[in-house]
Every structure is written in structure tokens, then in C-alpha cells.
Enzyme design. Structure first.
Site: not given
Ligand code: ADP
Length: 502
Positions: A199, A405, A274, A308
Site C-alpha cells: 500500500k 519530529e 521503521e 526519517c
Molecule cells: P505521515 O504522517 O508522514 O504521512 P504516516 O505514518 O501517517 O506518515 O503514513 C505512512 C503510511 O502509513 C502511509 O502509507 C499511510 O497511508 C499509512 N497509514 C496511515 N495511517 C494508517 C493506519 N491507521 N493503519 C495503517 N496504515 C496507515
């Protein structure tokens, strides 16, 4: 849907990829619409215009993708010999290399990063990852073990171990290095014989979809890799909690990392996480100051600070503080910002309007808490999501900008007086991803590498990575290690076999 931005010398293959009316999901080797028929738009961060319409996966599509991955795992993929798997991985590397210019432009367009960084950083690393892990399938092996059974003296057994794939791996990647993060997870997962549902981040779904096409062209059997773009709380959560997914490898924020841990508890998935960082970059007065100045600059401003591993807390020994920090601020003020695709651009926009807002709110918080702005401190003019490279001094360790961060081009610079003091301060965050140390004193360098709590430490260099070098964090920066031989452990499970010879 074509972008409205003028695209100089856009690669013809990219033009044809972007001309698709809508970009479909890749499930079981077929390009399909989302079951719901929904789509979402992805935007060019340089001007905020829509680039493409993408099928929006949700639970039903994730179910179908997991089913396809399970079928492929039990079908053609597990029957392929290790040497054949190597050939496929090498063909993927060759194809990514052949299409590097096109993919670099796509990455720059969707994410905003400069074409120079995409071309010289992301793409060669992607190729290197598929090449490095392409060498592993024929080398993954178990051991024979001289066993003795205390309660059965003299008994004879043949004992051996076998390394088997973990199974169906869910890969959830962020938007900062969309293709590179995908490659970093796909290459070892495939080398070890797993199948994958990936995804991509909703902000940057395009390069994973294009990679999906190249994987099929390379001869990867249908269903071995499935690509399901969608949003985190829907598609991401469905993957993380899916009962038939054996492992999740996630890169992203620590906050979402916690959600992944909870979601994975249902069937106790294996996890590689990570997560975030607030990394110290420590410059001693006895360092090669010219090299350190470059390292400070690159450490924070590479990829608009959206890494990161950003060296977002720069500690400089007091006697050289004004000199180095002054130079950093001056250089920050002269960075040429613009669309990533323009070869003259030195810093692109942030990935999204939301990210810009988030970064600017940290800048405001720094101002409010009394830190002093030496450069930037504001958005940059234009329609895109630009934030000026920002240097804060007079920062206290307890301030929000020094603890959290920011994931943007914002650096806190702080003086220090002794190695002991700087180690304590460097370690005083919940994170422990990377650290930089600049000194010509070899003993001091080693003492610091021993006392800093971080998964990666660079001495007299910064932001160096290789497929062969482990990557991952201490503390709340994650679990497990990616890249290197350790990734082979992470994407396999060991079977212990006893044969009775009595
Ligand atoms: P950022 O805050 O930098 O956008 P995220 O950690 O929110 O980083 O997003 C990293 C990845 O995790 C993206 O592919 C996002 O769609 C996915 N993501 C965000 N929320 C969830 C969740 N609750 N469960 C699974 N994947 C998620």
C-alpha cells in the site's frame, strides 16, 4: 489527467503513463478498478494541481489482494527455484535501471523532490537494492546442528534448520521516498520467497503502480506483488489487521506505528517498523569544519528535510558555534526553491498542503517558545507547498521543536561544551534512529559511537546508506532492521527439523 505544470522534456514513457484516464489497482496480475469504484486524486506539490486519478482501495480490495498473494505463495512462486528467483530480481533491477529517467521524473512530479536527488539518490539505490537482494535466493540456507538430548543419553538424531518465507507480507510505505521504500521492502521479501501486498502512501501512489507494471514485465508471476493505493485508516488499516497477512513491514510515523502494533495483534503478525527520528548531528571543534558544514546542511535539507534520518538537532561545540551556524544560515538563505522537475531547483516543495501546514505550525511553536530564527521561518511564495529552509538557534532541549519530529526543512542548532554533556542531550528524546559525529579525534569518535543510542551512526559523514548495511532504530524509532543480511532473517522464519536415527 495531464498536469497543468509546464513539464520540461518530460520522458515519453512517463507522458504515456500519465495519459491514462485512471490508474487502476494491481491485483493478481490484473489491473482492476476498486470494488467501490472510488478514485482519488494525486497532486503535484509544486503547484497543487491534480496529476492523476487513482483507484482507491479499501477493505474489499485488500481482501482480494491478500487472496491473490496467498494463491501465488502456494502456487508458482514457491515452485520457482532460487536461481530462477534471482534471475527475476536481476531483471527487475535491469528494468528499473532502464527506466530510471522516467521513474525519477515520476517521483519528482508526485513527491516534489528535486530531479537531481531522485536521479542520483532514489533510483540508483532502488537498482542497488534489487541487485543486492537478487544475489541472496541461492545463498539462504539452514544449518545442521550437533544436538545432545540430556534425557536420552547416547541417542542419535540428525537435526537441521531450514529458512522458509514468512508468507504474505503487507508493505505499508510513506511518501518521502515512495519508490525507494517500496524497493527496500520488496527486494528482500521477494528474495526470501514471500508474496506481497503493498500500500503506497496516498500522497504518492504513482511510482509503486509503475513499478508494478515493470515487475510483471520482469516475469514475476501474477499475484506475487499486488499494489493497492488508498488511505491509511481504510486500506492501510485493513492490511495491518488482515487475518491472512503474516507480516507487516511499515515505515512511517511513530504514532501510526503504534496503531500498526495494535492492529497486528489479532493474528500476531510479525512486524518490522521503521519509525520517526529526531537525530543529533554533533560537530566538535576539532572536526574538518568544511566537511562538517556540508554534512550539517545535507543532513537536514536533503529531500526538504522529509527524511526519517534528518539531522534535525545540530550540536556544535561552543568555540565554533557562531562560525558554523552563521555559514549554515547564510547557505539556507540562498537555496533555490522551485518545482522539483526543474534541473536548476535545489529544494522542492513539501509533499502536501497538510505537511506544509504541519511544518509551519512547528515553526510557529518554535517562535512562541522563544527560539531565534536565523534563516527562513516562513512559507515561500508560490502556489506550491513551499516552506523556506529554516534555522533556529537559542533552542532549549525541552522545546517542542527540539523534541518532536518535524519532517521538514527546519533545524535546531545548539551549542555544547563537553562530550559527556552532548551525549546526554543527544540521547534525551524518545527516538534513536541515526546520529552524526564530526571529529578528527579517533578515540572521541569511538567513545561517542559507543554511548549514543541510535541504530545508525555516521562518523565524519551523514546520510549514507547501502543495501548491505543494516538500517533501523533504537528506542521508539522502530523494531527490527531493514537492508543487509538482517533483512534475510526478517523475511524468513526458521524451521527446526529432528530426524530420529536410533
Ligand atoms: P505521515 O504522517 O508522514 O504521512 P504516516 O505514518 O501517517 O506518515 O503514513 C505512512 C503510511 O502509513 C502511509 O502509507 C499511510 O497511508 C499509512 N497509514 C496511515 N495511517 C494508517 C493506519 N491507521 N493503519 C495503517 N496504515 C496507515
Amino acid at each position: 489527467m495531464a498536469t497543468t505544470t509546464a513539464l520540461p522534456e518530460i520522458h515519453p514513457d512517463l507522458r504515456s503513463f500519465l495519459s491514462k484516464k485512471s490508474h487502476q489497482l494491481l491485483i493478481g496480475g490484473q489491473r482492476v478498478d476498486a470494488a467501490s469504484g472510488k478514485t482519488f486524486k494525486t497532486f503535484n506539490p509544486a503547484d497543487g494541481e491534480a496529476i492523476a486519478e487513482v483507484a482507491e482501495a479499501d477493505k474489499a480490495d485488500v481482501d482480494a489482494a491478500v487472496k491473490a498473494a496467498r494463491k501465488a505463495l502456494e502456487g508458482p512462486w514457491s515452485k520457482m527455484s532460487p536461481v530462477e528467483r534471482e534471475k527475476v530480481l536481476h531483471r527487475i533491477a535491469d528494468l528499473v535501471e532502464k527506466h530510471a529517467d522516467e521513474l525519477a521524473q515520476l517521483e519528482s512530479l508526485d513527491n516534489g523532490k528535486t530531479i537531481r536527488e531522485a536521479k542520483n539518490g532514489d533510483l540508483p539505490l532502488c537498482v542497488a537494492l534489487f541487485r543486492y537482494f537478487g544475489g541472496w535466493p541461492t545463498k539462504i540456507h539452514g544449518d545442521t546442528t550437533p544436538v545432545s538430548v540430556p534425557y536420552y543419553p547416547g541417542a542419535k538424531f540428525l537435526h537441521y534448520t531450514v529458512r522458509e518465507p514468512v508468507g504474505v507480507v503487507g508493505v505499508i510505505v510513506p511518501w518521502n521516498f515512495p519508490l525507494l521504500m517500496a524497493a527496500e521492502r520488496l527486494a528482500p521479501a521477494l528474495a526470501c520467497g514471500n508474496t506481497v501486498v503493498i500500500k503506497p502512501a496516498e500522497q504518492t501512489p504513482l511510482s509503486a503502480l509503475r513499478l508494478g507494471e515493470l515487475l510483471l514485465e520482469a516475469g514475476l508471476p501474477e499475484g506475487v506483488v499486488n499494489v493497492v493505493p488508498g488511505f491509511g485508516p481504510t486500506a492501510g488499516a485493513a492490511l495491518a489487521s488482515h487475518p491472512d497477512v503474516d507480516k507487516i513491514t511499515f515505515t512511517g510515523s511513530t504514532e501510526v506505528g503504534r496503531e500498526i502494533v495494535k492492529a497486528s495483534a489479532g493474528n500476531l503478525k510479525k512486524l518490522s517498523l521503521e519509525l520517526g527520528g529526531k537525530s543529533p548531528n554533533i560537530v566538535f571543534a576539532d572536526a574538518d569544519l568544511e566537511a562538517a558544514a556540508k554534512g550539517m546542511f545535507m543532513g537536514i535539507f536533503y529531500n526538504q528535510g522529509q527524511t526519517c534520518s534528518a539531522g534535525s538537532r545540530v550540536f556544535v561545540e561552543r568555540s565554533k558555534f557562531d562560525e558554523l551556524v552563521g555559514a549554515l544560515a547564510e547557505r539556507a538563505k540562498t537555496i533555490r526553491q522551485g518545482p522539483g522537475l526543474d534541473p536548476k531547483t535545489q529544494m522542492g516543495p513539501l509533499v502536501s498542503a497538510e505537511q506544509k501546514k504541519r511544518v509551519l505550525s512547528y515553526v510557529e511553536s518554535g517562535k512562541k517558545e522563544g527560539a531565534k530564527i536565523l534563516a527562513g521561518g516562513d512559507e515561500a511564495p508560490g502556489k506550491g507547498y513551499f516552506v523556506k529552509p529554516t534555522v533556529f538557534s537559542e533552542v532549549k532541549d525541552s522545546m517542542k521543536i527540539a523534541q518532536e519530529e518535524i519532517f521538514g526543512p527546519v533545524v535546531c542548532v545548539m551549542p555544547f561544551d563537553s562530550p559527556e554533556e552532548v551525549v546526554t542531550r543527544a540521547n534525551a528524546t524518545p527516538y534513536g534512529l541515526v546520529a552524526g559525529v564530526w571529529t578528527k579525534d579517533i578515540k572521541k569518535a569511538h567513545r561517542l559511537t559507543q554511548s549514543i543510542k541510535a541504530g545508525v551512526i555516521w562518523v565524519n559523514c551523514y546520510q549514507f546508506v547501502d543495501a548491505a548495511a543494516p538500517w533501523g532504530g533504537f528506542k521508539q524509532s522502530g523494531y527490527g532492521r531493514e537492508k543487509s543480511e538482517l533483512a534475510i532473517e526478517a523475511y524468513t522464519q526458521v524451521k527446526s527439523v529432528w530426524i530420529d536415527l536410533n
